[in-house]
Design an enzyme around this catalytic site. Structure first.
Site, PDB file in Angstrom:
ATOM      1  N   GLU A 142      -8.806 -34.587  16.697  1.00  0.00           N
ATOM      2  CA  GLU A 142      -7.379 -34.281  16.807  1.00  0.00           C
ATOM      3  C   GLU A 142      -6.597 -35.574  16.974  1.00  0.00           C
ATOM      4  O   GLU A 142      -6.487 -36.091  18.094  1.00  0.00           O
ATOM      5  CB  GLU A 142      -7.126 -33.371  18.016  1.00  0.00           C
ATOM      6  CG  GLU A 142      -7.805 -32.033  17.920  1.00  0.00           C
ATOM      7  CD  GLU A 142      -7.031 -30.968  18.695  1.00  0.00           C
ATOM      8  OE1 GLU A 142      -6.700 -29.944  18.091  1.00  0.00           O
ATOM      9  OE2 GLU A 142      -6.736 -31.179  19.880  1.00  0.00           O
ATOM     10  N   GLU A 176      -4.011 -33.498  25.599  1.00  0.00           N
ATOM     11  CA  GLU A 176      -3.037 -33.246  26.668  1.00  0.00           C
ATOM     12  C   GLU A 176      -3.694 -33.428  28.043  1.00  0.00           C
ATOM     13  O   GLU A 176      -3.054 -33.880  28.987  1.00  0.00           O
ATOM     14  CB  GLU A 176      -2.445 -31.837  26.507  1.00  0.00           C
ATOM     15  CG  GLU A 176      -1.431 -31.814  25.362  1.00  0.00           C
ATOM     16  CD  GLU A 176      -1.352 -30.515  24.588  1.00  0.00           C
ATOM     17  OE1 GLU A 176      -1.767 -29.467  25.108  1.00  0.00           O
ATOM     18  OE2 GLU A 176      -0.886 -30.555  23.431  1.00  0.00           O
ATOM     19  N   SER A 220      -1.293 -29.647  14.107  1.00  0.00           N
ATOM     20  CA  SER A 220      -0.307 -29.034  13.205  1.00  0.00           C
ATOM     21  C   SER A 220      -0.933 -28.309  12.016  1.00  0.00           C
ATOM     22  O   SER A 220      -0.409 -28.376  10.900  1.00  0.00           O
ATOM     23  CB  SER A 220       0.716 -30.073  12.736  1.00  0.00           C
ATOM     24  OG  SER A 220       1.424 -30.598  13.851  1.00  0.00           O
ATOM     25  N   GLY A 251      -3.088 -24.985  17.610  1.00  0.00           N
ATOM     26  CA  GLY A 251      -2.230 -24.775  18.771  1.00  0.00           C
ATOM     27  C   GLY A 251      -1.104 -23.814  18.438  1.00  0.00           C
ATOM     28  O   GLY A 251      -1.277 -22.589  18.422  1.00  0.00           O
ATOM     29  N   GLY A 252       0.074 -24.372  18.139  1.00  0.00           N
ATOM     30  CA  GLY A 252       1.282 -23.579  17.923  1.00  0.00           C
ATOM     31  C   GLY A 252       1.094 -22.360  17.022  1.00  0.00           C
ATOM     32  O   GLY A 252       1.553 -21.258  17.339  1.00  0.00           O
ATOM     33  N   HIS A 262      -9.159 -32.291  25.766  1.00  0.00           N
ATOM     34  CA  HIS A 262      -8.006 -32.184  24.867  1.00  0.00           C
ATOM     35  C   HIS A 262      -7.056 -33.356  25.157  1.00  0.00           C
ATOM     36  O   HIS A 262      -6.953 -33.809  26.301  1.00  0.00           O
ATOM     37  CB  HIS A 262      -7.298 -30.846  25.095  1.00  0.00           C
ATOM     38  CG  HIS A 262      -6.218 -30.599  24.089  1.00  0.00           C
ATOM     39  ND1 HIS A 262      -4.952 -31.117  24.229  1.00  0.00           N
ATOM     40  CD2 HIS A 262      -6.225 -29.926  22.917  1.00  0.00           C
ATOM     41  CE1 HIS A 262      -4.231 -30.768  23.175  1.00  0.00           C
ATOM     42  NE2 HIS A 262      -4.974 -30.045  22.369  1.00  0.00           N
ATOM     43  N   ASN A 296      -5.881 -22.431  20.310  1.00  0.00           N
ATOM     44  CA  ASN A 296      -5.687 -23.002  21.643  1.00  0.00           C
ATOM     45  C   ASN A 296      -4.295 -22.567  22.099  1.00  0.00           C
ATOM     46  O   ASN A 296      -3.293 -23.114  21.655  1.00  0.00           O
ATOM     47  CB  ASN A 296      -5.798 -24.537  21.555  1.00  0.00           C
ATOM     48  CG  ASN A 296      -5.436 -25.217  22.861  1.00  0.00           C
ATOM     49  OD1 ASN A 296      -5.297 -24.570  23.901  1.00  0.00           O
ATOM     50  ND2 ASN A 296      -5.285 -26.531  22.817  1.00  0.00           N
ATOM     51  N   TRP A 297      -4.272 -21.564  22.958  1.00  0.00           N
ATOM     52  CA  TRP A 297      -2.977 -20.999  23.377  1.00  0.00           C
ATOM     53  C   TRP A 297      -2.220 -21.925  24.331  1.00  0.00           C
ATOM     54  O   TRP A 297      -1.061 -21.699  24.623  1.00  0.00           O
ATOM     55  CB  TRP A 297      -3.188 -19.636  24.042  1.00  0.00           C
ATOM     56  CG  TRP A 297      -3.660 -18.565  23.108  1.00  0.00           C
ATOM     57  CD1 TRP A 297      -3.898 -18.690  21.764  1.00  0.00           C
ATOM     58  CD2 TRP A 297      -3.965 -17.198  23.449  1.00  0.00           C
ATOM     59  NE1 TRP A 297      -4.323 -17.485  21.241  1.00  0.00           N
ATOM     60  CE2 TRP A 297      -4.377 -16.553  22.260  1.00  0.00           C
ATOM     61  CE3 TRP A 297      -3.938 -16.455  24.636  1.00  0.00           C
ATOM     62  CZ2 TRP A 297      -4.747 -15.201  22.234  1.00  0.00           C
ATOM     63  CZ3 TRP A 297      -4.314 -15.122  24.612  1.00  0.00           C
ATOM     64  CH2 TRP A 297      -4.706 -14.503  23.416  1.00  0.00           C
ATOM     65  N   LYS A 298      -2.899 -22.929  24.859  1.00  0.00           N
ATOM     66  CA  LYS A 298      -2.289 -23.836  25.848  1.00  0.00           C
ATOM     67  C   LYS A 298      -1.676 -23.009  26.986  1.00  0.00           C
ATOM     68  O   LYS A 298      -2.227 -21.968  27.335  1.00  0.00           O
ATOM     69  CB  LYS A 298      -1.290 -24.770  25.165  1.00  0.00           C
ATOM     70  CG  LYS A 298      -1.924 -25.482  23.958  1.00  0.00           C
ATOM     71  CD  LYS A 298      -1.124 -26.613  23.420  1.00  0.00           C
ATOM     72  CE  LYS A 298      -1.865 -27.227  22.234  1.00  0.00           C
ATOM     73  NZ  LYS A 298      -1.210 -28.397  21.690  1.00  0.00           N
ATOM     74  N   GLY A 319       1.242 -30.899  17.724  1.00  0.00           N
ATOM     75  CA  GLY A 319       2.524 -30.316  18.104  1.00  0.00           C
ATOM     76  C   GLY A 319       3.710 -31.055  17.512  1.00  0.00           C
ATOM     77  O   GLY A 319       4.846 -30.868  17.935  1.00  0.00           O
TER      78      GLY A 319
HETATM   79  P1  PGA Z   1      -0.923 -27.903  17.255  1.00  0.00           P
HETATM   80  O1  PGA Z   1      -1.972 -28.161  18.469  1.00  0.00           O
HETATM   81  O2  PGA Z   1      -1.641 -27.042  16.254  1.00  0.00           O
HETATM   82  O3  PGA Z   1       0.235 -27.197  17.903  1.00  0.00           O
HETATM   83  O4  PGA Z   1      -0.576 -29.239  16.717  1.00  0.00           O
HETATM   84  C1  PGA Z   1      -3.321 -28.411  18.203  1.00  0.00           C
HETATM   85  C2  PGA Z   1      -4.040 -28.649  19.493  1.00  0.00           C
HETATM   86  O5  PGA Z   1      -3.452 -29.217  20.407  1.00  0.00           O
HETATM   87  O6  PGA Z   1      -5.227 -28.263  19.652  1.00  0.00           O
END
Ligand code: PGA
Length: 248
Positions: free
Chosen positions: A166, A96, A212, A233-234, A94, A9-11, A172
């Site tokens: 999640e 966010e 994470s 994500g990251g 998600h 997930n590149w956000k 994050g």
């Molecule tokens: P993260 O994000 O791996 O940076 O914790 C995961 C996500 O939001 O899907």
């Protein structure tokens, strides 16, 4: 037999060039793995990254879509637009989107139903906040988000979905749920799905863990019995990290 899925997930990150370079860098590792790999990029990059993943076996995903067919919804993207960009997956709900942009379970449900009707596979995200976990509300929150999110979804459609567990406190933050916590929550979700749809659906539907995930914890997470993959994500933004996870 559930084929594991590792989805990046590149956000709101990367340019067309950076994303293309990343796809090129991970391609060899993707070719060697048995797991399915997808990259979910910002919608404006779908055309560019769609070209980059052509003939690679890497699947393409979007990060959001609107539930209406078309119309006066400034700034939104429809399912047909995603289909035109040849996406396989769309992340829905998600944390966010829920916490920063106010998405409700009802909105998540409308998006899930729409995506399924268009044969785009939704990756529906659910998960508790830290306060909810500390108040021992984890399972009731998961139950509500799950039941509300898949309202009206038929068993045939449900089988094709992906759910991502999640925990909001692990996204994050560098804090990962322990493999036991993740496995327990995902086992709970699968059990609820069995109650709702029967074992054929609950045994076929893939449930990912997200929060994470890094190369150094991917193995223990991916080896958990209930966990069918990861939403990353990251660590999906750097080729070496993402490759490390793919090769868990
Ligand atoms: P993260 O994000 O791996 O940076 O914790 C995961 C996500 O939001 O899907």
């Amino acid at each position: 037999m559930r084929i594991p899925l590792i989805a990046g997930n590149w956000k709101m990150n990367l340019s067309c060039r950076q994303g293309t370079d990343l796809v090129t860098s991970i391609n060899a590792a993707v070719k060697e793995t048995e797991v399915e790999v997808a990259v979910c990029c910002p919608s404006i990059l779908l055309g560019c990254i769609g070209n980059a993943v052509k003939n690679t076996g890497i699947k393409l995903g979007a990060q959001n879509m609107h539930w209406e067919e078309a119309g006066a919804f400034t700034g939104e993207i429809s399912a047909d637009m995603l289909l035109e960009a040849k996406v396989d997956y769309v992340i829905i709900g998600h944390s966010e989107r829920r916490h920063i942009f106010g998405e409700t379970d009802e909105m998540v449900n409308k998006k899930v139903v729409k995506a399924l009707s268009k044969k785009i596979t939704p990756i529906m995200c659910i998960g508790e906040t830290l306060d909810e976990r500390e108040a021992e509300e984890t399972f009731s929150v998961l139950n509500r988000q799950l039941e509300e999110g898949i309202k009206g979804v038929s068993p045939e459609e449900a089988k094709t979905m992906v759910i991502a567990y999640e925990p909001v406190w692990a996204i994050g933050t560098g804090k990962t749920a322990t493999p036991e916590q993740a496995n327990e929550a995902i086992g709970y979700i699968r059990n609820e799905l069995e109650k709702l749809y029967g074992s054929q659906v609950s045994e076929e539907l893939r449930i990912l863990y997200g929060g994470s995930v890094k190369p150094n914890n991917a193995t223990e997470i991916m080896n958990c019995e209930e966990i069918d993959g990861a939403l990353v994500g990251g660590a999906s933004l750097k080729a070496d990290d993402f490759i490390g996870i793919i090769q868990f």
